[in-house]
Design a protein around this motif. Structure first.
Motif, PDB file in Angstrom:
ATOM      1  N   GLN A   4      -0.113  -9.364   5.995  1.00 46.43           N
ATOM      2  CA  GLN A   4      -1.238  -9.104   6.643  1.00 46.43           C
ATOM      3  C   GLN A   4      -1.270  -7.413   7.205  1.00 46.43           C
ATOM      4  N   ALA A   7      -0.921  -5.081   4.152  1.00 44.79           N
ATOM      5  CA  ALA A   7      -2.382  -5.195   3.732  1.00 44.79           C
ATOM      6  C   ALA A   7      -3.364  -4.148   4.413  1.00 44.79           C
ATOM      7  N   ARG A   8      -3.359  -4.232   5.794  1.00 43.27           N
ATOM      8  CA  ARG A   8      -4.225  -3.324   6.435  1.00 43.27           C
ATOM      9  C   ARG A   8      -3.802  -1.921   6.219  1.00 43.27           C
ATOM     10  N   PHE A  76      -9.918  -5.968  -2.857  1.00 47.25           N
ATOM     11  CA  PHE A  76     -10.521  -7.314  -2.284  1.00 47.25           C
ATOM     12  C   PHE A  76      -9.923  -8.265  -2.669  1.00 47.25           C
ATOM     13  N   ASN A  79      -5.134  -8.332  -2.132  1.00 52.03           N
ATOM     14  CA  ASN A  79      -4.785  -8.580  -0.955  1.00 52.03           C
ATOM     15  C   ASN A  79      -5.519  -9.276   0.104  1.00 52.03           C
ATOM     16  N   TRP A  80      -6.951  -9.191  -0.361  1.00 57.09           N
ATOM     17  CA  TRP A  80      -7.841  -9.745   0.583  1.00 57.09           C
ATOM     18  C   TRP A  80      -8.757 -11.086   0.063  1.00 57.09           C
ATOM     19  N   TYR A  83     -10.976 -12.960   2.236  1.00 55.18           N
ATOM     20  CA  TYR A  83     -12.233 -12.301   2.610  1.00 55.18           C
ATOM     21  C   TYR A  83     -13.193 -12.366   1.517  1.00 55.18           C
ATOM     22  N   VAL A 428     -12.961  -9.017  10.648  1.00 56.89           N
ATOM     23  CA  VAL A 428     -13.127  -8.322   9.344  1.00 56.89           C
ATOM     24  C   VAL A 428     -14.522  -8.466   9.081  1.00 56.89           C
ATOM     25  N   THR A 435      -9.457 -10.803  11.223  1.00 54.69           N
ATOM     26  CA  THR A 435      -8.547 -10.034  10.199  1.00 54.69           C
ATOM     27  C   THR A 435      -7.655 -10.943   9.446  1.00 54.69           C
ATOM     28  N   ALA A 438      -8.441 -13.237   6.742  1.00 53.36           N
ATOM     29  CA  ALA A 438      -8.833 -12.725   5.386  1.00 53.36           C
ATOM     30  C   ALA A 438      -7.957 -12.432   4.453  1.00 53.36           C
ATOM     31  N   VAL A 439      -6.597 -12.370   4.863  1.00 53.58           N
ATOM     32  CA  VAL A 439      -5.709 -11.825   3.829  1.00 53.58           C
ATOM     33  C   VAL A 439      -5.302 -12.865   2.846  1.00 53.58           C
ATOM     34  N   SER A 440      -4.757 -12.385   1.774  1.00 50.48           N
ATOM     35  CA  SER A 440      -4.738 -13.505   0.657  1.00 50.48           C
ATOM     36  C   SER A 440      -3.252 -14.258   0.892  1.00 50.48           C
TER      37      SER A 440
END
Length: 498
Positions: A4, A7-8, A76, A79-80, A83, A428, A435, A438-440
């Motif tokens: 996470q 990814a951010r 999107f 990594n997310w 989300y 997020v 947040t 929301a990560v994969s």
């Protein structure tokens, strides 16, 4: 670091990198259109030379912006993914419209403008660049509508474990969108205006250093003054809309406002902190506590910025944290959007720490204001020295200052976006999706790190190429041009004008 955090970092790096090009495209497109209009109306070929000179800088920047922007949407999914699953029904609509309408609109007319110098009439050709500028502005509108949903999730309901769009129009009547859109367009025009001031002024200063009269001194002076007036007018738009943004934040994101001001305790007649140092650490319950080490304040200013009342109460981080822990997220009036209200039962089990990174929010805000103000002062200085046919001096201060000037609004834009995104944390989607949710879930830290290293390498190469092209072209003399003649033969080949 876990996946996470990486990814951010990756999204932050690629977003800020891409955003170096966005405001320049927004502002310069309109300026190139206006330069061509001045040539068409006056018949003065010097304005045609200026049009083609700055158009090449615009095209370099446009190409770099397209290349770096594509990466954003891939992330999107990579990594997310959680989300994307949660807000895809909402977020995907303005993103799709941006690609299908704004980007294709912009790309089509930029092609007609580049290849149409001897195929289109002067008015029609000039109109093509205005359409390009309009396409850039529409693109910004769709992207901002999507981002403003993340700041204040309107027009959606919670159904089947995800957000679903129920009112598309609310995305564009969102209070955040109504103040952020003019703020960003004004910031783009600041970037475009400062580019004119910096380059035209630097050429005049360089000629003064060599004790020569620049052969294009007159049009350079007029261009520098045009850029300075654009920069100052755009600064007024940015400051006015920024004041409105502060009031919207005070209502809908009071924690972001408190963090960006380092305001720990709720205060009447709250002052604006010029410089400060703050520490934060999590207590045994996992909730952040913030402590002030030093702060130098100007009394009453924050209350006025937030509520147009120098004596108004502004809530601090400590009280806002307690309110969240007691009642969940709500705006300063105790209200929530439909999506926030429907998702509250899910949040009750997540144990969210509602405090963002205070020092990052605090100094991003001040750097944004400081860099924008310095750019405006540069515009004022240019207007002063070029009055009555004057020119910048030959000393190093002027040459270095004018060389740096185009970067000030660009960096100010970047710090503004850092504040927007970092100040929104830990959400997020504000007040709904944390947040970390929301990560994969199936992407490892090693995979994110590998892709981040690859992007870093590619972006580094792009940076070297773009900066070299920019600096080499900016240092050149204005191009020699001839009046374009309209070739009406249907079989005549089109040609690239640059």
């Amino acid at each position: 670091m876990d996946a996470q955090v990486l990814a951010r970092w990756q999204f932050g790096i690629t977003t800020v990198y891409h955003f170096f090009f966005v405001p320049v495209t927004l502002g310069t497109a309109w300026i190139v259109a206006i330069l061509e209009t001045r040539w068409r109306r006056t018949g003065d070929i010097q304005w045609l030379r200026m049009t083609k000179f700055f158009a090449k800088l615009f095209l370099i920047n446009f190409a770099a912006g397209v290349a770096t922007g594509i990466v954003q949407e891939f992330q999107f999914g990579m990594n997310w993914s959680e989300y994307s699953r949660f807000v895809g029904d909402v977020f995907g609509v303005p993103l799709a419209l941006e690609a299908l309408i704004a980007f294709f609109f912009e790309s089509t007319f930029i092609g007609l403008w580049i290849f149409g110098w001897d195929k289109l009439g002067p008015r029609t050709h000039n109109l093509m660049m205005y359409f390009v500028a309009l396409g850039s502005t529409l693109s910004a509108a769709f992207i901002l509508a999507a981002n403003c949903f993340m700041q204040n999730p309107v027009g959606a309901t919670y159904n089947n474990g995800r957000a679903e769009l129920i009112d598309f129009g609310e995305l564009f009547t969102n209070p955040f969108f109504l103040v952020t859109f003019p703020h960003q367009i004004g910031a783009g025009l600041m970037a475009g205006g400062s580019l004119l001031v910096g380059i035209a002024g630097w050429k005049l200063a360089q000629a003064a250093k060599e004790s020569t009269d620049h052969p294009d001194a007159d049009v350079l002076r007029r261009t520098a003054r045009m850029g300075a007036w654009t920069l100052l007018a755009a600064t007024l738009v940015v400051f006015g809309s920024g004041h409105a943004q502060a009031q919207v934040e005070a209502e809908f994101q009071p924690m972001k406002l408190a963090a960006s001001e380092g305001l720990i305790e709720t205060t009447n007649a709250a002052g604006f902190s010029i410089v400060g140092i703050f520490t934060q650490q999590r207590n045994a319950e996992g909730i952040t506590e913030v402590h002030e080490v030093f702060s130098w304040e100007v009394p009453y200013v924050l209350s006025f910025l937030a509520f147009n009342d120098p004596n108004a109460e502004v809530k601090g981080i400590a009280d806002l944290t307690n309110e969240y822990l007691t009642s969940g997220y709500q705006n300063v009036n105790g209200e929530t959007t439909r999506l926030q209200k429907e998702f509250v039962s899910e949040l009750d089990t997540l144990g969210v720490d509602p405090v963002p990174n205070v020092m990052m929010s605090y100094y991003s805000f001040r750097l944004m204001i400081g860099l924008g103000s310095l750019a405006a002062l540069g515009g004022l200085a240019m207007l002063w020295v070029t009055r009555k046919g004057g020119a910048p001096k030959a000393n190093k201060v002027w040459r270095i200052g004018l060389g740096v000037l185009p970067f000030l609004p660009v960096l100010g834009n970047s710090f503004g976006w850092i504040l927007t995104e970092m100040g929104r944390q830990p959400w997020v989607v504000y007040g709904v999706l944390p947040t970390w949710m929301a990560v994969s879930p199936n992407v490892s830290a090693g995979e994110v790190l590998a892709s981040m290293a690859a992007f870093g390498l590619v972006y580094g190469i792009i940076a070297v190429i773009v900066l070299k092209l920019f600096f080499v072209h900016a240092a050149k003399d204005l191009p020699e041009v001839t009046e374009p003649t309209l070739d009406k033969h249907p079989d005549a080949p089109i040609s690239f004008a640059y």
